[in-house]
Write a protein that holds these residues in place. Structure first.
Motif, short mmCIF file in Angstrom:
data_model
loop_
_atom_site.label_atom_id
_atom_site.label_comp_id
_atom_site.label_asym_id
_atom_site.label_seq_id
_atom_site.Cartn_x
_atom_site.Cartn_y
_atom_site.Cartn_z
N LEU A 1 0.82 -1.22 0.00
CA LEU A 1 0.00 0.00 0.00
C LEU A 1 0.85 1.26 0.00
CD1 LEU A 1 -2.78 -1.02 2.57
CD2 LEU A 1 -2.83 -1.21 0.07
N ASP A 2 2.07 1.17 0.55
CA ASP A 2 2.95 2.34 0.58
C ASP A 2 3.39 2.69 -0.85
OD1 ASP A 2 4.41 4.30 2.22
OD2 ASP A 2 6.19 3.32 1.41
N GLY A 3 3.89 1.69 -1.56
CA GLY A 3 4.36 1.93 -2.93
C GLY A 3 3.25 2.45 -3.82
N GLY B 1 0.37 3.81 -2.90
CA GLY B 1 -0.12 5.10 -2.39
C GLY B 1 0.77 6.25 -2.84
N HIS B 2 2.10 6.03 -2.80
CA HIS B 2 3.02 7.08 -3.26
C HIS B 2 2.85 7.32 -4.76
CE1 HIS B 2 5.37 7.97 0.24
NE2 HIS B 2 5.73 6.72 0.44
N ALA B 3 2.76 6.23 -5.51
CA ALA B 3 2.74 6.35 -6.97
C ALA B 3 1.42 6.90 -7.51
CB ALA B 3 3.05 4.99 -7.60
N MET C 1 1.86 11.22 -0.29
CA MET C 1 2.98 11.36 0.65
C MET C 1 2.47 11.25 2.09
SD MET C 1 6.14 11.49 1.14
CE MET C 1 6.67 11.45 -0.56
N HIS C 2 3.37 10.87 2.99
CA HIS C 2 3.09 10.87 4.43
C HIS C 2 4.24 11.59 5.11
CE1 HIS C 2 5.99 7.48 4.71
NE2 HIS C 2 5.46 7.12 3.56
N GLY C 3 4.20 11.67 6.43
CA GLY C 3 5.26 12.41 7.13
C GLY C 3 4.77 13.80 7.53
ZN LIG Z 1 6.27 5.70 2.27
#
Ligand SMILES: [Zn+2]
Length: 414
Positions: free
Chosen positions: A201-203, A205-207, A353-355
């Motif tokens: 989900l990270d990959g 979600g970023h893309a 993005m997150h953070g």
């Molecule tokens: Zn990430």
């Protein structure tokens, strides 16, 4: 110390670290398994700690400054594992993407000859600056000393001689397919704990962003894989505690901030006057001259789309380190703003993005605890990610360390 009777080796706690799983990703249509599991689980949004490295929060109940981490890189030339990089000429930074990637791989190989830390990375930091930075969180999550001076869930398991299964990078691929394959072979009694890091989900979600069709497809795929692991565990163990936790959410990027351009217009010299790192949503600075502090402070204060972290916020986020390695000044982008280019994305910006601040709705992640020891409750109020640690200890029937005064979510709900 273990409470009460010895744990039955037919009882297992499975912890799925579902990278970048937002709390609002669950739906009957795209995640039918998680949706139905939620109806017999405790679930709530969970607030990660500040920055990009919240592992010490859920594994040891720690704030960034307690874990002496919270960032992948920080300014610490003395402990930099990249001292070798100073021999690389500056023109290597101008090479196209592929040759640069090859040099970065070779450099990491060379560094690994004398440093076995599994989480070494160069990101896209310029080669000639790498020797200025150390990686405070480069030890493996399950290794002793992951958070020096504190005990992680794995340290406690080690003390109790309780066996566990660990599935995370760099030794294992962090995909749902790889996790399912490994579970099929390795998820057998006697295991007290199993940890799976799943990064699909990270990959995606970023893309493609958190509201894309692609994320819905990926969610269905991950959901199906998780249902297989859950069924398998219930076949092989008489009691299964199943915990799913996202380490952060994902927010659609709709504005870019070019901090690099702002800095290059100032009459200052990098390395002599200041050092900086751009971690996508944060710009962190170290000042070596009064003028740099003044000029950069003024420029960043006037940059719309974020703000400089205040003293009060440092207290709230627990960024009061006994040193300045995290940064003398931290600029945090507003949700939806991305600092680009940055030291992680140099070729094209990400779509998600997150953070960001953990108060942002989309930055909060999913926590779901399924166990016969919890009653179904779907809380709207977010809980602090640090509370996952005592809750997992509780599921494992292990006492939390004496310096941890956080209550378990099994007994003490917000
Ligand atoms: Zn990430």
């Amino acid at each position: 110390m273990q409470k009460g009777s010895k744990l039955s080796m037919k009882s297992i706690t499975i912890f799925v670290m579902l990278d970048a799983c937002r709390h609002d990703y669950i739906s009957r249509r795209h995640t039918p398994f998680l949706h139905s599991l939620q109806s017999s689980s405790l679930s709530c949004p969970v607030k990660p700690t500040f920055g990009f490295e919240p592992d010490a929060a859920y594994l040891a109940g720690l704030y960034p400054d307690q874990a002496d981490g919270g960032a992948q890189f920080w300014y610490n030339p003395k402990d930099s594992p990249f001292k070798l990089a100073r021999f690389l000429p500056k023109w290597t930074n101008k090479l196209p993407k592929i040759p640069q990637k090859i040099i970065r791989k070779l450099l990491l190989k060379a560094v690994r000859l004398s440093n076995s830390a599994p989480n070494l990375s160069t990101a896209w930091l310029p080669f000639h600056l790498l020797n200025q930075f150390a990686l405070p969180m480069m030890n493996g999550l399950d290794q002793p000393g992951f958070c020096p001076g504190h005990k992680s869930i794995f340290d406690l398991l080690r003390e109790q001689n309780l066996p566990w299964l660990f599935h995370a990078g760099p030794d294992y691929r962090v995909t749902i397919n790889a996790a399912c394959k490994r579970a099929k072979v390795k998820l057998h009694p006697p295991l007290a704990f199993a940890f799976f890091h799943i990064g699909n989900l990270d990959g995606t979600g970023h893309a493609f962003g958190p509201h894309s069709d692609e994320i819905q497809t990926e969610l269905s795929h991950v959901d199906h894989g998780l249902s297989k692991i859950y069924r398998l565990a219930n076949k092989r163990f008489s009691n299964v505690n199943f915990v799913i936790m996202g380490d952060h959410g994902m927010i659609e990027v709709d504005h870019l901030l070019n901090v690099k351009e702002i800095l290059s217009a100032l009459p200052l010299s990098l390395e002599k006057d200041y050092m900086y790192i751009l971690d996508s949503t944060m710009a962190r600075f170290w000042f070596f001259s009064k003028q740099a502090k003044q000029l950069i402070g003024h420029a960043m204060k006037n940059l719309q789309g974020g703000h400089i972290i205040t003293k009060d916020e440092k207290d709230t986020f627990h960024l009061n380190y006994p040193h300045n390695r995290f940064g003398d000044m931290i600029y945090l982008a507003n949700p939806g703003y991305l600092i680009f280019p940055n030291h992680y994305q140099v070729h094209r910006p990400e779509t998600g993005m997150h953070g960001y601040s953990s108060n942002a709705y989309g930055q909060q992640a999913l926590l779901l605890i399924n166990s016969e020891r919890v009653k179904h409750q779907q809380l709207k109020t977010p809980v602090a990610m640090r509370r996952v640690f005592p809750s997992v200890c509780d599921l494992l029937d292990i006492s939390v360390p004496v310096d941890c005064n956080l209550p378990s979510l099994l007994t003490d709900l917000p």
